[in-house]
Write an enzyme that holds these catalytic residues in place. Sequence first.
Site, PDB file in Angstrom:
ATOM      1  N   GLY A  70      15.826  -9.549  29.535  1.00 19.59           N
ATOM      2  CA  GLY A  70      17.086  -8.821  29.669  1.00 19.59           C
ATOM      3  C   GLY A  70      17.459  -8.571  31.125  1.00 19.59           C
ATOM      4  N   SER A  71      16.480  -8.244  31.946  1.00 14.62           N
ATOM      5  CA  SER A  71      16.772  -7.939  33.356  1.00 14.62           C
ATOM      6  C   SER A  71      17.368  -9.151  34.058  1.00 14.62           C
ATOM      7  CB  SER A  71      15.496  -7.502  34.082  1.00 14.62           C
ATOM      8  OG  SER A  71      14.994  -6.321  33.499  1.00 14.62           O
ATOM      9  N   ALA A 199      14.097 -10.790  23.802  1.00 13.65           N
ATOM     10  CA  ALA A 199      13.361 -10.974  22.542  1.00 13.65           C
ATOM     11  C   ALA A 199      12.389  -9.841  22.223  1.00 13.65           C
ATOM     12  CB  ALA A 199      12.606 -12.303  22.582  1.00 13.65           C
ATOM     13  N   HIS A 200      11.767  -9.254  23.272  1.00 17.99           N
ATOM     14  CA  HIS A 200      10.694  -8.286  22.968  1.00 17.99           C
ATOM     15  C   HIS A 200      11.231  -6.962  22.430  1.00 17.99           C
ATOM     16  CE1 HIS A 200      10.646  -5.371  26.443  1.00 17.99           C
ATOM     17  NE2 HIS A 200      11.304  -6.344  27.043  1.00 17.99           N
ATOM     18  N   THR A 236      10.977 -24.896  33.987  1.00 18.46           N
ATOM     19  CA  THR A 236      10.595 -25.568  32.744  1.00 18.46           C
ATOM     20  C   THR A 236      10.754 -24.614  31.569  1.00 18.46           C
ATOM     21  OG1 THR A 236       9.067 -26.943  33.975  1.00 18.46           O
ATOM     22  CG2 THR A 236       8.695 -26.779  31.596  1.00 18.46           C
ATOM     23  N   CYS A 324       8.805   9.693  35.630  1.00 17.63           N
ATOM     24  CA  CYS A 324       7.537   9.871  36.338  1.00 17.63           C
ATOM     25  C   CYS A 324       6.819   8.556  36.549  1.00 17.63           C
ATOM     26  CB  CYS A 324       6.625  10.815  35.570  1.00 17.63           C
ATOM     27  SG  CYS A 324       7.067  12.519  35.838  1.00 17.63           S
TER      28      CYS A 324
HETATM   29  C1  LIG Z   1      14.666  -3.268  27.916  1.00 23.40           C
HETATM   30  C2  LIG Z   1      16.058  -3.289  28.443  1.00 23.40           C
HETATM   31  C3  LIG Z   1      16.415  -4.143  29.499  1.00 23.40           C
HETATM   32  C4  LIG Z   1      15.395  -5.019  30.203  1.00 23.40           C
HETATM   33  O1  LIG Z   1      14.972  -6.082  29.390  1.00 23.40           O
HETATM   34  P1  LIG Z   1      13.646  -6.892  29.839  1.00 23.40           P
HETATM   35  O2  LIG Z   1      13.598  -8.040  28.892  1.00 23.40           O
HETATM   36  O3  LIG Z   1      12.503  -5.956  29.659  1.00 23.40           O
HETATM   37  O4  LIG Z   1      13.852  -7.303  31.247  1.00 23.40           O
HETATM   38  C5  LIG Z   1      17.715  -4.154  29.919  1.00 23.40           C
HETATM   39  N1  LIG Z   1      18.645  -3.358  29.338  1.00 23.40           N
HETATM   40  C6  LIG Z   1      18.349  -2.546  28.314  1.00 23.40           C
HETATM   41  C7  LIG Z   1      19.421  -1.723  27.696  1.00 23.40           C
HETATM   42  C8  LIG Z   1      17.051  -2.472  27.833  1.00 23.40           C
HETATM   43  O5  LIG Z   1      16.750  -1.646  26.839  1.00 23.40           O
END
Ligand SMILES: *Cc1c(COP(=O)(O)O)cnc(C)c1O
Length: 390
Positions: A70-71, A199-200, A236, A324
Amino acid sequence: MIYLDNAATTKMKDSVISAMLPYFTETFGNASSTYTSAGQAARRAMNEAREKIASLIGATARELYFTSGGSEADNWAIKGVALKNKDKGNHIITTTVEHHAVLHTCQFLEKQGFEVTYVPVDEFGMVSPEDIKNAITDKTILVSVMFANNEIGTINPIAEIGGICKEKGVYFHTDAVQATGAVEIDVEKMNIDLLSMSAHKFHGPKGVGALYIRKGVKIENLIHGGAQESGRRATTENVAGIIGMAQALSEACENMQEKTKKLVQMRDYIIDTVLREIPYTRLNGHREKRLPNNTSFCFRYIEGESLLLSLDMLGFVVSSGSACTSGSLDPSHVLLGIGLPHEIAHGSLRASLSEFNTKEEIDAFLKALPPIVQRLRDMSPLYEGVEGKE
Ligand SMILES: *Cc1c(COP(=O)(O)O)cnc(C)c1O
């Protein structure tokens, strides 16, 4: 262990692992080595996964690009659009309660000469489409508003904001990392130009995500190198991860209504019980327009961190909004963003559910929580003399 931190990450499903396994040991070819049959097999599987995922958000396979999570998808969407469209304008609009992957990217771009408007949200964490509309200038190139908030669960009026952006001719990105697989998403109906997922967060593997890029959107590359992902993102391909992501999202979207109903029931049971049993407590986020799996509270007179540690010792995994973990004593920007004073924002707790949670687990949690809160309050100088007074 009773795991109530599914907004942070989720357990992988056995079925997802099974779907992935052959792509480590049998079909492990390089998906870009299409001059070999091994590569072709990997590529075929990857493209099927791409089609599956795209169809589940109303997109076409050619509009879906895999990322490391996501990042990266957030970084790519925002930096990529900013760099490619800077001849049109240098103004970006986002909100004060976005994930750091969006906020820190915007702050980085400010240092490069872009201007960013951070639109505030209401007391429930909701952004007003009207505020977004009013913030748009003739220099605006991008609006980025999260689909659903990761801390307090509030779901934004994404389709309305999408409509406004379309009307104004401004690209619309949404960080849908919390929403994907949890609520219905249709990039066409909602007029979304760019969408991030990971995905996670829906029982898939860590380290793989995707960015939906509407056909025709002008965007710069972020990861330079080989010609993977139609020449838009080098490295890749993570075929096994991509297969796992497709399997996980398919399962998440199967019987979504039924699963949502069950989650909402558990969620509301937690919310009602906590607010009833524990005094000086508030619910964070919107009561109805919230993720089916999210509960978020602030308990006055205590520190969220101590609460989290006490619960952890009893085997309950939850999260606190206070940052924290990042070495900062500042409370969550989201809780400050909804207008909470520091001393209240510090006492936050997020319990986020998944389809694996049972009523028994929730009952155990609801039994454990009130005495811990009371014990921490009894130790707190802030609480002294409060009891019975309000
Ligand atoms: C977890 C999260 C991310 C980051 O996703 P990653 O796959 O961990 O990099 C970005 N935005 C939101 C809203 C999230 O909950």
